[in-house]
Structure formats: C-alpha cells, structure tokens
Design an enzyme around this catalytic site. Structure first.
Site, PDB file in Angstrom:
ATOM      1  N   MET A 129      -7.117   3.339   9.177  1.00 21.22           N
ATOM      2  CA  MET A 129      -6.441   2.128   8.717  1.00 21.22           C
ATOM      3  C   MET A 129      -5.547   1.521   9.807  1.00 21.22           C
ATOM      4  SD  MET A 129      -5.397   2.937   4.766  1.00 21.22           S
ATOM      5  CE  MET A 129      -6.598   2.746   3.426  1.00 21.22           C
ATOM      6  N   GLY A 130      -5.296   0.230   9.685  1.00 21.66           N
ATOM      7  CA  GLY A 130      -4.475  -0.488  10.645  1.00 21.66           C
ATOM      8  C   GLY A 130      -5.113  -1.822  10.960  1.00 21.66           C
ATOM      9  N   ARG A 131      -4.640  -2.854  10.288  1.00 21.65           N
ATOM     10  CA  ARG A 131      -5.265  -4.169  10.468  1.00 21.65           C
ATOM     11  C   ARG A 131      -4.923  -4.776  11.814  1.00 21.65           C
ATOM     12  NH1 ARG A 131      -4.014  -4.773   4.727  1.00 21.65           N
ATOM     13  NH2 ARG A 131      -5.953  -5.227   3.624  1.00 21.65           N
TER      14      ARG A 131
ATOM     15  N   THR B 278       5.521   2.335   5.579  1.00 26.81           N
ATOM     16  CA  THR B 278       4.178   1.891   5.950  1.00 26.81           C
ATOM     17  C   THR B 278       3.531   2.911   6.856  1.00 26.81           C
ATOM     18  OG1 THR B 278       2.831   0.309   7.164  1.00 26.81           O
ATOM     19  CG2 THR B 278       5.126   0.408   7.804  1.00 26.81           C
TER      20      THR B 278
ATOM     21  N   GLY C  38       0.834  -1.209   0.000  1.00 24.64           N
ATOM     22  CA  GLY C  38       0.000   0.000   0.000  1.00 24.64           C
ATOM     23  C   GLY C  38       0.862   1.250   0.000  1.00 24.64           C
TER      24      GLY C  38
ATOM     25  N   GLU D 121      -9.558  -0.041  11.814  1.00 23.27           N
ATOM     26  CA  GLU D 121     -10.286  -0.995  10.953  1.00 23.27           C
ATOM     27  C   GLU D 121     -10.136  -2.429  11.448  1.00 23.27           C
ATOM     28  OE1 GLU D 121      -8.668  -1.503   6.974  1.00 23.27           O
ATOM     29  OE2 GLU D 121      -6.625  -1.231   7.670  1.00 23.27           O
TER      30      GLU D 121
ATOM     31  N   LEU E 116      -7.720   8.496   1.605  1.00 20.77           N
ATOM     32  CA  LEU E 116      -7.273   9.873   1.851  1.00 20.77           C
ATOM     33  C   LEU E 116      -6.117   9.916   2.836  1.00 20.77           C
ATOM     34  CD1 LEU E 116     -10.894  11.233   2.287  1.00 20.77           C
ATOM     35  CD2 LEU E 116      -9.443  11.726   0.312  1.00 20.77           C
ATOM     36  N   GLN E 117      -6.177   9.088   3.879  1.00 22.98           N
ATOM     37  CA  GLN E 117      -5.190   9.157   4.957  1.00 22.98           C
ATOM     38  C   GLN E 117      -3.784   8.754   4.526  1.00 22.98           C
ATOM     39  OE1 GLN E 117      -6.275   5.994   8.059  1.00 22.98           O
ATOM     40  NE2 GLN E 117      -7.635   5.513   6.363  1.00 22.98           N
TER      41      GLN E 117
ATOM     42  N   ASP F  60       1.252   2.063   8.645  1.00 23.74           N
ATOM     43  CA  ASP F  60       0.875   1.265   9.818  1.00 23.74           C
ATOM     44  C   ASP F  60       1.911   1.340  10.931  1.00 23.74           C
ATOM     45  OD1 ASP F  60      -1.420   0.445   8.536  1.00 23.74           O
ATOM     46  OD2 ASP F  60      -0.516  -1.374   7.731  1.00 23.74           O
TER      47      ASP F  60
END
Lengths: 415, 415
Positions: A190-192, A144, A16, A246, A301-302, A146
């Site tokens: 975001m952030g699994r 990342t 990503g 998320e 967007l982020q 993340d």
C-alpha cells in the site's frame, strides 16, 4: 496554561485503519475517563458521520479490561469513515449540525484520530468553532500506515505495518527460492503517493532476505527499465524478488495499476481505488521473461496485522492519544500531536510535540529522494537507520486458545 | 528389532514448503548426527534432484546453533523439487543413478520429507532398493499445509498454516467492517483437492470474527447458489466475509479459477497452476451486487508464516523427523511416520506411529463430508474440535532487531 473546560469529550476515528489506531483511541479514552474535568467520554460511530447522525457511544459504560484490549486490537473499534466535509465558507450545513450535537451533549473536547484528510476535517471544525465562538478544544491524533503526515518524524501505524512488510518479505524470500527452477516474485504494498511502507521491504534486505528491487511512487516508473532490471537479476540469480508500491506511475502520471485499462472506481476523496498491480506486472514480466512469476498483494493484511505489531508503535500510538487529552485540558486546541526524534542520548527517543493543524492538513510527506538509490530501484541505508527503531518490540497480546482476543465493546448509544 | 545399519544418511525435502518442514528436517539431522550408527548426515540439494546430480551438503559441517534455528525457519532449507520419478518397471534410469550415488557415499538411510507425491517417490525408491537387494532403510517424513495425507490424524505444517489463516481472518474481519458503507471480502486459501486449510477459517468464526461462508473443493461449487448466499448475507449485514479454496470447481469438475478462460500452465505432476480465484470471484460478485468487493489471496504467505507457527506443530514436526531416524536405525523401512490422536486422557495427545508407504502414496485424504454443513457453505463444530488443538502454543522465535533470525546454513557440498 488555560483553565480546563468542564464538559464531555468526543473521540472519532477516520480513514483507513491501522494495527494500532485503537491504541491511540485507548490513549484518549482512558486518559479522558480518568480526567476530573471531562464529564463524559463519547465515541463517535464511524467518525464525523456518527456525530452528524447523533450516534455516540458512551465509553463510560465499557468494561475497563475490554478497553485495555484495544491496545492489541486492529482496525478502528469505533468504526471509520471517508467523509469529505465541505469548506465552511461554502457550505455550513455540516458544521451547524456538529455544533447542535456538541451543544446537546456539552462537548468541550474533540479528538480526531486519522490521516491527512482527517486532519483537514479537524482543522476546518476547529476554525469553525473559533469563528462562531463555541468553546471546544480540537486535537488531531495522527495515524497512517502511509507515514505521510507532514511535520512529524513518523506516524503511528507505520512501524507496525513496516514490521509486517519486512517480516513477510523475509518469509516469502525463503519460500520463493525453494525450487531450483527459478521464480520472479512481485509483492504489492500500500501507498498511493508516498513510498515509506514499500521502502520498509528494505528492512528485510538489511536482515539478509529481502527484495532485489524496490519501486516507490516518488520516482516515475519506466516499464522498459523495470523489465531490464528484473531480467538482469533473474538471469544472474535465477530468482528475483520485487517490492512495488500500489501508487507507482509513469512519467505522464498514469498509474501502472491502470495499464490493464479496466475502469477503476474512486473513493469519496477522488482517490482511484487501486489494486491488482501485482497481477498486472506479473503478467507483463511473465510475457517478457517466460519465467515463473508470482504476484502477491499484501492487501488489508498489512494494515490489520496486530499480531506482528511493533510495541514501540503501540506505546507511541497510546501516548499520542494520551498527550492529546492532557494538552487539550491544559488549554491547547487546533493542534495535532506529532513525534520528534531525539537521538542526543545515542538511543532512539520519541518526544511528543504539537503542530498547528493548518500546517499538517492536506500536505503529504514523501520519502526523501536521496533515500532512493540513483537507479530509482532501491532504498539507501539512511532509510534503514530511520525505520529500524520504529519496528522494535514484540506486542504482549492477550490470546485465547492461541488466537487473538480482541476488544469487544458494548457500544451503548447515548440517548 | 533388527541390527542397525552402519552408514551415512540422506535427508531430502520435496514439494511445496511449510512453516515447519525445517523443524522435521532438524528432527532428522540432529537425531542422525547424534546417532552412533550413522556415519555422516547429508542434505540433498533440492530433494531427489540433488541426489541424481550428486549434490549433497555435509550437515556435519554446520554450526549446531544454526541447525537449531531451523525450528523456526520457514520454507525448505535444503531446497525442494517437484520431480516426478518414473515407474521403476518402465524406466530404471533414475533408480540406477540413485543407487550409484548412494553406494558412492555408503548411504544406508534415506529420509524424504514431503507430501503425497513425495511419499510416492519414497515408496518407489524403497521398493527398488529391496528388489535389487541394496540395504537402505527408507522413511517418509510427512509435511503438507493441505493436511491431505492418508492414514495420519493430521500433517505437520497444517496446524501452523491453519493458525495463520484463522488469525488473518480475525484481523481482516475487523478491517472489512470498519466503514458503514458495506463491503464483501473474498479470501482465497490454498488447497487444490482438500478443504482442510480453507476450513480453518472457521476457527476465526469460533473465536467470534470469521467468515460468513466457506467453500471447499469437497462440494461442487454452484455459482448461482454462491451469489445468492453472498447477496443474502450482504443484504442482512451490509457486510460479508467469504473463504474459498483455490480448488473449488463446478459440478462438471471445471475449476472456478479458470472461469476467466485464461490458459493456465501446469506443473510437473500435471496439476494446474492455480491463482487469481479471489479476483475472479470478486469481479463476478461486484457485477452482481454492485457492492464494494475485495478479493484477497493469501498466496505464499500462508505457508511461509513461521512468525505465527503453532508450537504444537513445530514440536510434532520435529518429533516426526526424530522418530523416522530412531525407527530406521531400529530396523524399520518403507514406512511413513504418521500421527495418531489420543484423547483417552481427556487431553489432546499426539502419538507417533508408522504406516506402510504404499498405503499412503498417492491417496488424498479429504475433509469428511459430514464436517461440511448441509448447505455446502460452512464447517461444523466437529472440525473446530479437531483443529483447535493443532494450532496451540506460541513459537519461541529468535529475533534480531525484532525481525526473524532464520538459519543460515553453510551448505558445504560433499566432494
């Protein structure tokens, strides 16, 4: 210090995108173009897939000014991929093809710009080349939003995304309180598996206008507890602002985003394609409280908001790429450039260090549990002190008619 | 020119906020505080509701520097409302109460900062005061990201939201094309009846990275035509970026956002509460094409993004407020400040003019049909020429640790 290898280099981007991944690519490309030992600089079209398909762009043919614009151009300019490379002990097909293409162009340096999965790819390629005795120096350049790469203080891309999240929370905080009729606002970030980026919403609270509640994947999510938390705040303030990652899941590991029961597709790495959590939670909260509830998903967007990037992040991303080239020429291989925080001067200083790829690959660095409040719905001051230096500095963007002027690369394929 | 009235003024804010509505409020407050004829400056808490409840803030007690920060503070600092005032010929209750409060504080100037519905409120109050012979000058100060106020070239708030939309499209455009596996991205933009803001996505296309298709409420939406449009582009480019207005509807007038069939609540003016259109369309497109589809709703972000405001918009918003005060003191009443575009110098110049409130109230200015392509899925060059001057100039924001420093008002209630 070993003898520099004479040959071409390839840079690929993977996973990503972020607002500053191109700053790292520019760090690699610019440094490599300027290096006497590197005979040609190639950009892989869509990461490893481009190498396998013999689709390489000649970076030497790009206008230097367009390349410089990469510093403020979001997303991966060379194209990205999510390609799961086989274990070389099980299937050598891809590796043989990589070798063939690298030999064709006399590629002696390979830089791979990505996250966890990309470092795994990078590590496998490095080990394969070593095993077959092909002299090629392989370096990972991290990225990342993340912030979950192991062994590094933080990751390029995180600071800019964190700044976007914090600023957006501050703005929405004001908007969400504009009526006296009450509102609950739930923002999905975001952030699994790691809550770093969601935690960044706490920077807005630190600045006086942020979320009342923050839920990250490091703590099991309890729906009843959550509803009680939100209701208590709403009853007290007639308003509540909530940040959710998320990837939040219940004690059994089931994603809250999947509580609607709709089948979700999975990506090539087997990650569930998430999304829609904010809407799901908004519907549940609305039913319980009867309040006006808004669910907002920051979505792409982020990670694309170059206009709100952190200059610190841009500088460090560039330096990560530059360091990878310099260290590879100096003889390093099988390493990832990582960041070490030096606070000895009392000021934040970021130092470039190298980590063995096998130490980084496939590990996920989670948010420390003691940076999460005991209630599991907030973030502590330690996180603020950690994250604040990473979002500093306004980017010096090139604009045309007050809109961004992004890099337009020619992308001339090597024949 | 009439004799200035000696007395207090009230400023109220109403309707959905914008990134620059506070710049207008500051134009009113600063100018009024500096005016010798105005004895006190009061801010109504949550618009007309605050006046009815006798909840007025004394703006004279605010720190001048905090007031100045209103120029870059999004949302309505005084609080807003969506309050439908009765027709004074049917029910005078509210008007009698307004008069009572105004007399209590000797209010002789009333400035109402809002959109269509607020101008209607403003007009009714103005007519009532005239009828009962209460000397109070009433002026409307426009705002709306929807840009749909009648009689003005454009509205404060639109330029900044348009810039946010255009910039976000440019960034997402890059992100959405990063993989070679294809993606359809559908972005939902605010605008119930007018497509101005959705059309602003075309500014991104003008800058080389915008939507392939744009759908506005001025043209009936045909689902089959839409699916054919998207599929054709996706088959050609392996990618498609689509802008849709929340208010698109079919030929029978049914909102596409309601195609899911879920019951939607309505606000005080009877407007359906929209949202979720992007997700609805994404699901339909995914089913038809089998492609990876992302739906993104810009939600509150698009109207709160002060960090990406247009300085032109901020300047004009401020000037609208300032002009309202100056003209009211000079004797004007029952008017709204409007903008006239003067291109006679070859350069964009915005002039302040006054329009009778009854001409503005309740009319909605739609996007000209000849600025929409014949296919009904794009925007013409005329719109670009119209909108581009409105988004110019970067705001000079006050930052603390690289995060926005918004105005913190004391909001001291007048006793």
């Amino acid at each position: 210090m070993q003898t520099p290898l004479k040959g071409a280099c390839v840079i690929g981007q993977s996973g990503g995108p972020t607002a500053v991944i191109n700053a790292s690519a520019y760090g690699v490309i610019r440094t490599a173009l300027d290096n006497e030992h590197i005979t040609a600089v190639y950009g892989a079209a869509n990461g490893i897939k481009g190498i396998l398909a013999d689709r390489l762009y000649d970076m030497g043919q790009e206008d230097p000014e367009e390349l410089r614009l990469l510093l403020n151009t979001p997303s991966s300019a060379l194209g990205s991929c999510r390609y799961k490379i086989a274990d070389p002990d099980v299937d050598e097909t891809d590796y043989k093809r990589l070798l063939e293409v690298f030999e064709k162009y006399n590629v002696r340096y390979f830089f791979y710009n990505g996250g966890n999965d990309s470092m795994d790819t990078c590590n496998k390629i490095s080990r394969y080349f070593q095993r077959v005795g092909y002299a090629c120096r392989v370096m990972g350049v991290p990225k990342t939003i993340d912030n979950d790469l192991y062994g590094t203080d933080h990751c390029p891309g995180f600071g800019s995304a964190a700044k976007y999240v914090a600023t957006s929370f501050m703005e929405v905080y004001r908007d969400a309180r504009v009526y006296d009729t009450g509102q609950i606002t739930i923002i999905e970030i975001m952030g699994r598996h790691a809550g770093w980026l969601t935690a960044s919403a706490a920077l807005a609270s630190h600045a006086g206008a942020g979320p009342d509640l923050i839920y990250v994947p490091e703590v099991a999510f309890d729906m009843e507890k959550f509803l009680a938390d939100v209701t208590a705040i709403y009853e007290r303030d007639k308003n509540a602002l909530v940040a959710v990652s998320e990837g939040i899941h219940d004690a059994e590991g089931k994603l809250i985003a999947e509580y609607t029961g709709s089948a979700k597709s999975k990506d090539a790495f087997g990650h569930a394609q998430l999304g829609g959590l904010a809407a799901t939670l908004a519907a549940i909260v609305k039913e319980r409280t009867g309040a006006k509830v808004r669910g907002i998903e920051l979505s792409l967007l982020q990670r694309a908001a170059a206009h709100l990037a952190s200059q610190t992040d841009i500088d460090e991303a560039f330096l990560a790429g530059k360091t990878a080239v310099e260290q590879a020429v100096a003889g390093e291989s099988g390493k990832m450039v990582a960041f070490e925080r030096d606070m000895s001067s009392g000021q934040y200083v970021c130092k470039m260090v190298l980590l063995p790829l096998e130490k980084v690959a496939n590990f996920e660095q989670k948010l420390p549990l003691d940076w999460i409040t005991p209630e599991g719905n907030g973030i502590t001051q330690e996180f603020i002190a950690y994250a604040l230096p990473l979002i500093q500095g306004e980017p010096n963007r090139t604009l045309e008619h007050s809109l961004p002027r992004f890099a337009n690369l020619k992308k001339v394929l090597v024949k």
